[in-house]
Design a protein around this motif. Structure first.
Motif, PDB file in Angstrom:
ATOM      1  N   LEU A  78      50.099  38.519  39.310  1.00 38.83           N
ATOM      2  CA  LEU A  78      48.677  38.226  39.113  1.00 38.83           C
ATOM      3  C   LEU A  78      47.851  38.658  40.315  1.00 38.83           C
ATOM      4  O   LEU A  78      46.764  39.239  40.160  1.00 38.83           O
ATOM      5  CB  LEU A  78      48.469  36.724  38.851  1.00 38.83           C
ATOM      6  CG  LEU A  78      48.875  36.211  37.486  1.00 38.83           C
ATOM      7  CD1 LEU A  78      48.691  34.696  37.425  1.00 38.83           C
ATOM      8  CD2 LEU A  78      48.064  36.872  36.394  1.00 38.83           C
ATOM      9  N   ALA A  79      48.331  38.383  41.506  1.00 38.03           N
ATOM     10  CA  ALA A  79      47.609  38.781  42.717  1.00 38.03           C
ATOM     11  C   ALA A  79      47.533  40.302  42.824  1.00 38.03           C
ATOM     12  O   ALA A  79      46.481  40.858  43.162  1.00 38.03           O
ATOM     13  CB  ALA A  79      48.288  38.195  43.954  1.00 38.03           C
ATOM     14  N   PHE A  80      48.635  40.981  42.518  1.00 36.05           N
ATOM     15  CA  PHE A  80      48.654  42.445  42.566  1.00 36.05           C
ATOM     16  C   PHE A  80      47.623  43.025  41.585  1.00 36.05           C
ATOM     17  O   PHE A  80      46.843  43.911  41.934  1.00 36.05           O
ATOM     18  CB  PHE A  80      50.061  42.949  42.225  1.00 36.05           C
ATOM     19  CG  PHE A  80      50.272  44.410  42.473  1.00 36.05           C
ATOM     20  CD1 PHE A  80      50.562  44.870  43.740  1.00 36.05           C
ATOM     21  CD2 PHE A  80      50.192  45.328  41.435  1.00 36.05           C
ATOM     22  CE1 PHE A  80      50.764  46.220  43.978  1.00 36.05           C
ATOM     23  CE2 PHE A  80      50.398  46.681  41.662  1.00 36.05           C
ATOM     24  CZ  PHE A  80      50.687  47.120  42.934  1.00 36.05           C
ATOM     25  N   GLY A  81      47.615  42.499  40.363  1.00 33.20           N
ATOM     26  CA  GLY A  81      46.659  42.971  39.363  1.00 33.20           C
ATOM     27  C   GLY A  81      45.223  42.659  39.730  1.00 33.20           C
ATOM     28  O   GLY A  81      44.318  43.463  39.483  1.00 33.20           O
ATOM     29  N   ALA A  82      44.994  41.491  40.314  1.00 29.29           N
ATOM     30  CA  ALA A  82      43.630  41.115  40.690  1.00 29.29           C
ATOM     31  C   ALA A  82      43.081  42.033  41.779  1.00 29.29           C
ATOM     32  O   ALA A  82      41.912  42.443  41.728  1.00 29.29           O
ATOM     33  CB  ALA A  82      43.593  39.664  41.168  1.00 29.29           C
ATOM     34  N   VAL A  83      43.905  42.376  42.746  1.00 21.68           N
ATOM     35  CA  VAL A  83      43.436  43.264  43.825  1.00 21.68           C
ATOM     36  C   VAL A  83      43.256  44.684  43.309  1.00 21.68           C
ATOM     37  O   VAL A  83      42.341  45.397  43.739  1.00 21.68           O
ATOM     38  CB  VAL A  83      44.405  43.213  45.027  1.00 21.68           C
ATOM     39  CG1 VAL A  83      44.025  44.221  46.089  1.00 21.68           C
ATOM     40  CG2 VAL A  83      44.435  41.808  45.628  1.00 21.68           C
ATOM     41  N   LEU A  84      44.067  45.115  42.366  1.00 24.20           N
ATOM     42  CA  LEU A  84      43.943  46.478  41.830  1.00 24.20           C
ATOM     43  C   LEU A  84      42.909  46.591  40.709  1.00 24.20           C
ATOM     44  O   LEU A  84      42.625  47.702  40.255  1.00 24.20           O
ATOM     45  CB  LEU A  84      45.284  46.967  41.299  1.00 24.20           C
ATOM     46  CG  LEU A  84      46.278  47.447  42.343  1.00 24.20           C
ATOM     47  CD1 LEU A  84      47.531  47.975  41.662  1.00 24.20           C
ATOM     48  CD2 LEU A  84      45.691  48.513  43.234  1.00 24.20           C
ATOM     49  N   SER A  85      42.338  45.503  40.264  1.00 25.30           N
ATOM     50  CA  SER A  85      41.391  45.551  39.142  1.00 25.30           C
ATOM     51  C   SER A  85      40.177  46.453  39.381  1.00 25.30           C
ATOM     52  O   SER A  85      39.666  47.034  38.423  1.00 25.30           O
ATOM     53  CB  SER A  85      40.947  44.145  38.752  1.00 25.30           C
ATOM     54  OG  SER A  85      40.248  43.532  39.812  1.00 25.30           O
ATOM     55  N   GLY A  98      44.806  54.292  47.999  1.00 20.55           N
ATOM     56  CA  GLY A  98      45.891  53.929  48.917  1.00 20.55           C
ATOM     57  C   GLY A  98      45.636  52.598  49.599  1.00 20.55           C
ATOM     58  O   GLY A  98      46.546  51.770  49.749  1.00 20.55           O
ATOM     59  N   VAL A  99      44.376  52.391  50.007  1.00 20.59           N
ATOM     60  CA  VAL A  99      44.020  51.126  50.651  1.00 20.59           C
ATOM     61  C   VAL A  99      44.171  49.974  49.656  1.00 20.59           C
ATOM     62  O   VAL A  99      44.700  48.907  50.004  1.00 20.59           O
ATOM     63  CB  VAL A  99      42.575  51.189  51.209  1.00 20.59           C
ATOM     64  CG1 VAL A  99      42.085  49.822  51.621  1.00 20.59           C
ATOM     65  CG2 VAL A  99      42.515  52.157  52.379  1.00 20.59           C
ATOM     66  N   LEU A 100      43.709  50.173  48.417  1.00 21.90           N
ATOM     67  CA  LEU A 100      43.848  49.125  47.406  1.00 21.90           C
ATOM     68  C   LEU A 100      45.316  48.836  47.093  1.00 21.90           C
ATOM     69  O   LEU A 100      45.697  47.673  46.903  1.00 21.90           O
ATOM     70  CB  LEU A 100      43.112  49.508  46.124  1.00 21.90           C
ATOM     71  CG  LEU A 100      41.613  49.230  46.099  1.00 21.90           C
ATOM     72  CD1 LEU A 100      40.991  49.771  44.819  1.00 21.90           C
ATOM     73  CD2 LEU A 100      41.330  47.766  46.256  1.00 21.90           C
ATOM     74  N   LEU A 101      46.145  49.852  47.025  1.00 20.52           N
ATOM     75  CA  LEU A 101      47.572  49.634  46.776  1.00 20.52           C
ATOM     76  C   LEU A 101      48.225  48.858  47.918  1.00 20.52           C
ATOM     77  O   LEU A 101      49.042  47.956  47.684  1.00 20.52           O
ATOM     78  CB  LEU A 101      48.292  50.961  46.560  1.00 20.52           C
ATOM     79  CG  LEU A 101      48.127  51.598  45.189  1.00 20.52           C
ATOM     80  CD1 LEU A 101      48.715  53.008  45.180  1.00 20.52           C
ATOM     81  CD2 LEU A 101      48.790  50.737  44.137  1.00 20.52           C
ATOM     82  N   ALA A 102      47.866  49.206  49.155  1.00 21.25           N
ATOM     83  CA  ALA A 102      48.415  48.483  50.304  1.00 21.25           C
ATOM     84  C   ALA A 102      47.942  47.029  50.301  1.00 21.25           C
ATOM     85  O   ALA A 102      48.732  46.107  50.550  1.00 21.25           O
ATOM     86  CB  ALA A 102      48.013  49.171  51.602  1.00 21.25           C
ATOM     87  N   ALA A 103      46.673  46.831  50.005  1.00 22.12           N
ATOM     88  CA  ALA A 103      46.137  45.463  49.957  1.00 22.12           C
ATOM     89  C   ALA A 103      46.773  44.675  48.812  1.00 22.12           C
ATOM     90  O   ALA A 103      47.081  43.478  48.961  1.00 22.12           O
ATOM     91  CB  ALA A 103      44.622  45.501  49.801  1.00 22.12           C
ATOM     92  N   ALA A 104      46.981  45.316  47.674  1.00 25.27           N
ATOM     93  CA  ALA A 104      47.595  44.642  46.531  1.00 25.27           C
ATOM     94  C   ALA A 104      49.038  44.259  46.836  1.00 25.27           C
ATOM     95  O   ALA A 104      49.484  43.154  46.495  1.00 25.27           O
ATOM     96  CB  ALA A 104      47.532  45.532  45.295  1.00 25.27           C
ATOM     97  N   GLY A 105      49.772  45.155  47.473  1.00 29.78           N
ATOM     98  CA  GLY A 105      51.154  44.841  47.858  1.00 29.78           C
ATOM     99  C   GLY A 105      51.213  43.697  48.855  1.00 29.78           C
ATOM    100  O   GLY A 105      52.059  42.803  48.748  1.00 29.78           O
ATOM    101  N   SER A 106      50.307  43.701  49.822  1.00 33.14           N
ATOM    102  CA  SER A 106      50.263  42.610  50.803  1.00 33.14           C
ATOM    103  C   SER A 106      49.902  41.289  50.135  1.00 33.14           C
ATOM    104  O   SER A 106      50.513  40.243  50.409  1.00 33.14           O
ATOM    105  CB  SER A 106      49.248  42.920  51.903  1.00 33.14           C
ATOM    106  OG  SER A 106      49.628  44.072  52.599  1.00 33.14           O
ATOM    107  N   ALA A 107      48.898  41.316  49.270  1.00 29.55           N
ATOM    108  CA  ALA A 107      48.479  40.097  48.575  1.00 29.55           C
ATOM    109  C   ALA A 107      49.600  39.571  47.685  1.00 29.55           C
ATOM    110  O   ALA A 107      49.827  38.351  47.611  1.00 29.55           O
ATOM    111  CB  ALA A 107      47.229  40.368  47.740  1.00 29.55           C
ATOM    112  N   ALA A 108      50.317  40.464  47.028  1.00 30.24           N
ATOM    113  CA  ALA A 108      51.428  40.038  46.169  1.00 30.24           C
ATOM    114  C   ALA A 108      52.539  39.406  46.995  1.00 30.24           C
ATOM    115  O   ALA A 108      53.095  38.370  46.608  1.00 30.24           O
ATOM    116  CB  ALA A 108      51.967  41.228  45.376  1.00 30.24           C
TER     117      ALA A 108
END
Length: 129
Positions: A78-85, A98-108
């Motif tokens: 859910l966190a990964f999807g929310a950051v990548l939305s 790339g920044v969104l993917l890194a942030a999504a991975g960190s948030a997940a």
């Protein structure tokens, strides 16, 4: 706690924390605890005092760990999807993606660890209290 019943359903058997199965004939120095349990010296050495079920505690902890991991994966997704939305509505370019993917991975990762720790702490709090 309440009375302790033999784990195998037969009188005189007890599973200690070390995984030993001892029969009534081989229980040297065993004493009944809480009216029905037989506690061997090995169990006393592991800290077993009667009033609870060693195998039951291990099973409960196993179930709780599985629940924590499963819900942790769900919360991380859910966190990964929310950051990548934002990628669904905009095109931030290669760097922004790339920044969104890194942030999504960190948030997940943070969400997963947070959920697992929260569930296991609540479980150990219920056991201690």
């Amino acid at each position: 706690m309440g009375r302790t019943a033999p784990l195998s359903g037969r009188a005189g058997l007890h599973d200690c924390r070390g995984g030993q199965r001892l029969s009534g004939a081989r229980l040297s120095g065993a004493k009944p605890v809480a009216g029905t349990a037989v506690v061997c010296n090995a169990c006393r050495g592991h800290g077993y005092r009667g009033g609870h079920d060693c195998r039951g505690e291990r099973d409960a902890m196993t179930v709780e760990i599985g629940f924590a991991l499963l819900t942790g994966v769900f919360v991380a997704a859910l966190a990964f999807g929310a950051v990548l939305s934002p990628l669904l509505f905009t095109d931030p370019g290669r760097t922004g993606t790339g920044v969104l993917l890194a942030a999504a991975g960190s948030a997940a990762g943070v969400a997963f660890v947070w959920r697992v720790v929260r569930v296991l702490r609540r479980f150990t709090g219920r056991r201690a209290g």
